[in-house]
Write an enzyme that holds these catalytic residues in place. Structure first.
Site, PDB file in Angstrom:
ATOM      1  N   PHE A 288      18.788-119.269  49.445  1.00 45.05           N
ATOM      2  CA  PHE A 288      17.678-118.310  49.522  1.00 45.05           C
ATOM      3  C   PHE A 288      16.395-119.051  49.184  1.00 45.05           C
ATOM      4  CE2 PHE A 288      14.593-115.197  48.236  1.00 45.05           C
ATOM      5  CZ  PHE A 288      14.746-114.223  49.221  1.00 45.05           C
TER       6      PHE A 288
ATOM      7  N   ASP B 102      14.554-126.878  45.481  1.00 45.31           N
ATOM      8  CA  ASP B 102      13.945-125.566  45.238  1.00 45.31           C
ATOM      9  C   ASP B 102      14.400-125.098  43.861  1.00 45.31           C
ATOM     10  OD1 ASP B 102      13.281-122.923  45.014  1.00 45.31           O
ATOM     11  OD2 ASP B 102      13.816-122.379  47.074  1.00 45.31           O
TER      12      ASP B 102
ATOM     13  N   LYS C 134       7.823-118.550  40.126  1.00 45.56           N
ATOM     14  CA  LYS C 134       8.323-117.548  39.179  1.00 45.56           C
ATOM     15  C   LYS C 134       7.796-117.747  37.747  1.00 45.56           C
ATOM     16  CE  LYS C 134      12.331-116.288  41.962  1.00 45.56           C
ATOM     17  NZ  LYS C 134      12.414-114.864  42.210  1.00 45.56           N
TER      18      LYS C 134
HETATM   19  C1  LIG Z   1      15.301-120.170  45.015  1.00 43.27           C
HETATM   20  C2  LIG Z   1      14.169-119.316  45.497  1.00 43.27           C
HETATM   21  N1  LIG Z   1      13.250-119.851  46.338  1.00 43.27           N
HETATM   22  C3  LIG Z   1      12.218-119.135  46.798  1.00 43.27           C
HETATM   23  C4  LIG Z   1      12.056-117.806  46.445  1.00 43.27           C
HETATM   24  C5  LIG Z   1      10.889-117.019  46.966  1.00 43.27           C
HETATM   25  O1  LIG Z   1       9.986-116.745  45.948  1.00 43.27           O
HETATM   26  P1  LIG Z   1       8.899-115.572  46.109  1.00 43.27           P
HETATM   27  O2  LIG Z   1       9.642-114.280  46.093  1.00 43.27           O
HETATM   28  O3  LIG Z   1       7.990-115.744  44.918  1.00 43.27           O
HETATM   29  O4  LIG Z   1       8.195-115.813  47.400  1.00 43.27           O
HETATM   30  C6  LIG Z   1      12.989-117.210  45.592  1.00 43.27           C
HETATM   31  C7  LIG Z   1      12.870-115.786  45.221  1.00 43.27           C
HETATM   32  O5  LIG Z   1      13.749-115.150  44.720  1.00 43.27           O
HETATM   33  C8  LIG Z   1      14.067-117.983  45.105  1.00 43.27           C
HETATM   34  O6  LIG Z   1      14.991-117.464  44.288  1.00 43.27           O
END
Ligand SMILES: Cc1ncc(COP(=O)(O)O)c(C=O)c1O
Length: 394
Positions: free
Chosen positions: A138, A223, A252
């Site tokens: 994700f 990520d 986050k």
């Molecule tokens: C691993 C990861 N990458 C990217 C994102 C996307 O972040 P955002 O919701 O701040 O765009 C998330 C969101 O849950 C995530 O868990």
């Protein structure tokens, strides 16, 4: 008259399906609903409030900065961008940083960097540049990060998405090897998959990916938007395998639960492919974001939250693994990032836990994700253990 839920639903887009529970207050690891009921928060806004709800030091930084200056576009310098940049670069051991706002923007930025680096440095023909992602990932919901998704239900109806994305099973190094060719610019992965179900890769997988990237001159993008900054009991989840990626993505909790800020970190040989006009963000790196983020990073450090996540996470994991229940397939996790995989749908058990004062949510239908703020204390952890045991022990 409409009640709160009907009123909200009347005007809300329907891209979420929230539980009927409305929060009105949060402090540390606890939240209160509109009727005054208290819960231990094991969702943490999906790992946004690692430093706890409404941390006084972060609130103070926000208030002080908001009375000085809040916005300077990147057409100019500000008096605190450089200070934040130094702090975050030193933390990640990278030479430079590109500030964005949300997680998905950080992912988009990394995808652009990978393509540009592929074209400029590796001489990959622009039309055929490839990125490899992991099944079950994700990375966000905007078109670039959505293109990385292996989950068809997320993508249906939104095409055409980016092409030349390939997928390997998370943990399968042989499959990954098969996908690599001269056109591969980057491999992107979450060191521990989050929405995918708290999936921990087999030991050495991340190290082997690093080796492959080195052998084939491919960028490794980590990520760490959800699992970084202490969540798994290490500052970066990549540290569990002692591996440094070429690009770190953070978001986050980088904003301390208060303000959206994300970051893309890399050394100059990679970051240097971006030149004036090739990328940007109006709000990225604004003074308010920088002030809040510096306080958020200070709190992580001063309150030893990474160690707390490691210690209390170990206690939580051990206790949860001892629950005797026909419902449980596996309890896995690192630090304060734990997945309880059930044989059956998890929603009903989450609701029972919420009724007993532990806020949690399922992912992938049958996995309960437990991710409390890292400021949680031993007493609160023991209460979480008591409630989960009571609900699941069968
Ligand atoms: C691993 C990861 N990458 C990217 C994102 C996307 O972040 P955002 O919701 O701040 O765009 C998330 C969101 O849950 C995530 O868990």
């Amino acid at each position: 008259m409409l009640d709160l839920y009907e009123h909200t639903d009347k005007y809300s887009s329907k891209n979420y399906n929230p539980l009927k529970l409305a929060l009105a207050k949060g402090r540390g690891a606890k939240v209160w609903d509109i009727e005054g009921n208290c819960y231990i928060d094991c969702i943490s806004g999906f790992s946004v409030v690692n430093q706890g709800h409404c941390h006084p030091k972060i609130i103070k930084a926000f208030q002080e900065q908001s009375q000085k200056i809040t916005m300077v576009s990147r057409a100019l310098y500000s008096d605190n961008l450089g200070k934040w940049e130094e702090k975050i670069c030193k933390l990640a051991n990278k030479e430079s940083v590109l500030p964005m706002n949300t997680g998905t923007e950080a992912v988009e930025t990394a995808m652009k960097m990978a393509r540009k680096w592929g074209a400029d440095i590796k001489n990959i023909d622009e039309a055929s540049s490839e990125i490899i992602a992991m099944n079950g990932n994700f990375h966000g919901r905007t078109l670039g990060s959505l293109s990385l998704s292996s989950q068809d239900s997320y993508k249906q109806g939104f095409g055409p998405l980016l092409n030349n994305i390939h997928y390997a099973d998370f943990g399968d190094i042989d499959q990954l090897k098969q996908l690599i060719n001269d056109r591969t610019a980057a491999i992107i992965l979450e060191p521990i998959q989050s929405e995918g179900g708290v999936n921990i890769p087999p030991t050495h997988f991340i190290k082997e990916v690093r080796q492959l990237c080195d052998e084939h001159n491919i960028l490794l993008v980590a990520d760490e938007i959800q699992v970084g900054l202490g969540r798994t009991g290490k500052m970066f989840a990549m540290e569990w395998e002692d591996v440094e990626p070429d690009i770190y993505l953070l978001g986050k909790s980088l904003g301390g639960g208060l303000y959206p800020i994300s970051a893309v970190l890399a050394n100059q040989d990679v970051m240097g492919v971006l030149t004036p006009g090739t990328h940007g963000s109006t709000f990225g790196g604004n003074p308010l974001a920088c002030a809040v983020s510096m306080a958020a990073l200070d709190v992580l450090n001063e309150e030893h939250l990474v160690q707390n996540a490691l210690d209390l996470g170990e206690r939580l994991l051990k206790q949860l693994q001892q629950i005797e229940s026909d419902l449980i397939v596996e309890v896995r996790g690192r630090g304060l990032f734990i997945g309880i995989e059930l044989k059956t749908a998890a929603q009903v058990y989450c609701e029972q836990m919420i009724n007993k004062g532990v806020l949690c949510k399922e992912t992938q239908g049958n996995i309960i994700r437990i991710a409390p703020p890292l400021v949680i204390d031993k007493e609160e952890i023991d209460e979480v253990i008591r409630v989960i045991t009571e609900v699941l022990e069968k």
